[in-house]
Design an enzyme around this catalytic site. Structure first.
Site, PDB file in Angstrom:
ATOM      1  N   ASP A   1      -7.088   4.264  -4.562  1.00 22.57           N
ATOM      2  CA  ASP A   1      -7.753   4.123  -3.273  1.00 22.57           C
ATOM      3  C   ASP A   1      -8.392   5.511  -3.046  1.00 22.57           C
ATOM      4  O   ASP A   1      -8.592   6.246  -4.027  1.00 22.57           O
ATOM      5  CB  ASP A   1      -6.735   3.747  -2.164  1.00 22.57           C
ATOM      6  CG  ASP A   1      -7.396   3.235  -0.888  1.00 22.57           C
ATOM      7  OD1 ASP A   1      -7.720   2.039  -0.827  1.00 22.57           O
ATOM      8  OD2 ASP A   1      -7.618   4.021   0.055  1.00 22.57           O
TER       9      ASP A   1
ATOM     10  N   LYS B   1       0.863  -1.191   0.000  1.00 23.43           N
ATOM     11  CA  LYS B   1       0.000   0.000   0.000  1.00 23.43           C
ATOM     12  C   LYS B   1       0.885   1.222   0.000  1.00 23.43           C
ATOM     13  O   LYS B   1       2.026   1.173   0.474  1.00 23.43           O
ATOM     14  CB  LYS B   1      -0.863   0.021   1.255  1.00 23.43           C
ATOM     15  CG  LYS B   1      -2.089   0.909   1.139  1.00 23.43           C
ATOM     16  CD  LYS B   1      -3.226   0.155   0.506  1.00 23.43           C
ATOM     17  CE  LYS B   1      -4.445   0.996   0.289  1.00 23.43           C
ATOM     18  NZ  LYS B   1      -5.595   0.132  -0.063  1.00 23.43           N
TER      19      LYS B   1
END
Ligand code: GLU
Length: 447
Positions: free
Chosen positions: A166, A126
């Site tokens: 995201d 991430k």
């Protein structure tokens, strides 16, 4: 709690005491692994948990750029390369002022398990930045994305690490970052997912997280002998996940009664579908406006500064906004209003106290790492198409996505049964996901 697990958690809390979201995610996962750790001593003997909670690599870097007035701005960028036991690091990039290393470690840690559940060969990662895209011009967003990628490109690649979107990162941002990557590296490869359809993107990728969440929730409803027809469904958020979750709920005969954003919530008990749903799509994706405008346009109630939980009756709740958006009191309000199903479209939207309220009140509760895995699963399908230099038709991608979500539901339910907590999707998801990654780590030696 098992002694090995509690000592790993205790050390982690000492070492990273300020990373509260990461500690919350690690605690939730490790606690539920107790029956596996006790049944299979090889994991403790090889210190798998200590290895699992430590990222393989954390990259943090400066992102300087110039705004429209010519002023120099400086943000921080990160990429957490958490675990590559079952495939290249894979996971989104989040651009939001709240982003810090602890939040990205929580998201990267969750991603390891989520990606494992998809059944596709993807490790966990991430990244992101504390950059706030809100109120920035296209030009400023492009300047930021180019600077961010100028550093990130050293660390990623189609077989190494494949970022995606995201919160705060959608098609526009992926486009600017892909352009800069290609310019620097002089390679056209599937280094990012969520790309535009004309340049390697997959059909259904924009819809995938929302559709997948509803496919999973549908399996939860079916397991209790019911379906979406006639159900009132509360959705939080109004971004990509919320939008397509709402569309799929409508298609399956449910009524969507809420949307929200960081400023407040709207309740529309007549249902948000057709032209009203189109209005939200245009408002959020083109005009980048606030959800209050929905209330002004359609004459429904707007609740300033509130989340939707408990504002009206609902059978199903789909939290699709962000982490820790359901408190203990809000969970209780949902239960008191007759909610029997909660499926998390966002990452960790329920606080640990809220999860306890759901589980102790026999609410069927689907955790984010299982429910929202359809997004990254379809990213995995985009990677496959890129490697083959092909593009599949939307029906083909949607059928694959649907099968993946049905299989994830099955794997979670079976693991929950096998380890003595039938119906507990939290334990089921963590155990099923963990076993695959942990066994891969064992196979690969002390790395
Ligand atoms: N950001 C999404 C997630 O939380 C998608 C990640 C991806 O497609 O790589 O899973």
């Amino acid at each position: 709690m098992n002694q090995y697990i509690s000592s790993v958690l205790e050390n982690l809390k000492k070492k990273y005491f300020w990373e509260k979201e990461f500690l919350q995610a690690a605690e939730e996962v490790l606690e539920s692994l107790e029956p596996v750790i006790e049944r299979e001593p090889k994991f403790q003997a090889n210190r798998i948990l200590e290895r699992l909670v430590e990222p393989e690599r954390v990259v943090s870097f400066r992102v300087p750029w110039k705004d429209d007035r010519g002023t120099v701005q400086v943000n921080t960028g990160w990429r957490i390369e958490f675990n590559s036991a079952i495939g290249p690091y894979k996971g989104g990039l989040r651009f939001h002022p709240s982003v810090n290393q602890g939040i990205l470690k929580f998201l990267g840690f969750e991603q390891i398990f989520k990606n494992s559940l998809t059944g596709l060969p993807m490790g966990g990662g991430k990244g992101g930045s504390d950059f706030d895209p809100k109120g920035k011009s296209d030009n400023e967003v492009m300047a930021f994305c180019q600077s961010f990628m100028t550093e990130l490109q050293r660390h990623i690649g189609a077989d190494t690490d494949v970022p995606a979107g995201d919160i705060g990162v959608g098609g526009r941002e992926i486009g600017y970052m892909f352009g800069q990557y290609k310019r620097i590296k002089n390679v056209f490869e599937g280094v990012l997912t969520g790309k535009g359809l004309n340049w390697g993107g997959s059909l259904i990728r924009p819809e995938a997280t929302g559709y997948g969440a509803v496919y999973f929730a549908h399996e939860m409803l079916k397991a209790k002998g019911t379906d979406f027809k006639g159900k009132k469904v509360m959705i939080s958020g109004s971004g990509n996940v919320a939008q397509y979750a709402a569309q799929k709920v409508n298609e399956l005969g449910g009524t969507v009664v809420s949307f929200s954003d960081s400023t407040g919530s709207i309740i529309d008990e007549d249902g948000i579908s057709g032209e009203k749903w189109e209005f939200v799509m245009d408002l959020k994706n083109n005009k980048r406006g606030r959800i209050k405008e929905y209330a002004d346009k359609f004459g429904v109630k707007y609740y300033e500064g509130k989340r939707p939980w408990g504002l009206c009756k609902a059978d199903v709740a789909l939290p699709c906004a962000t982490q820790n958006e359901i408190s203990e009191e809000e969970a209780q309000a949902l239960v008191d209003n007759g909610c029997l199903f909660v499926a998390e479209g966002a990452n960790m939207p329920s606080t640990p106290e809220a999860v306890s309220v759901f589980l102790s009140n026999k609410v069927a509760f689907g955790p984010g790492k299982a429910v929202n895995a359809g997004g990254v699963a379809t990213s995995g399908l985009e990677m496959s198409q890129n490697s083959m230099r092909l593009q599949w038709a939307s029906e083909e991608v949607d059928t694959k996505l649907h099968n993946i979500m049905v299989n994830i539901h099955k794997a979670c339910a079976e693991a929950a049964d096998e380890y003595g907590t039938p119906g507990n999707y939290v334990n089921g998801a963590n155990i099923a996901a963990f076993k695959k990654v942990a066994n891969a780590m064992l196979d690969q030696g002390i790395v």
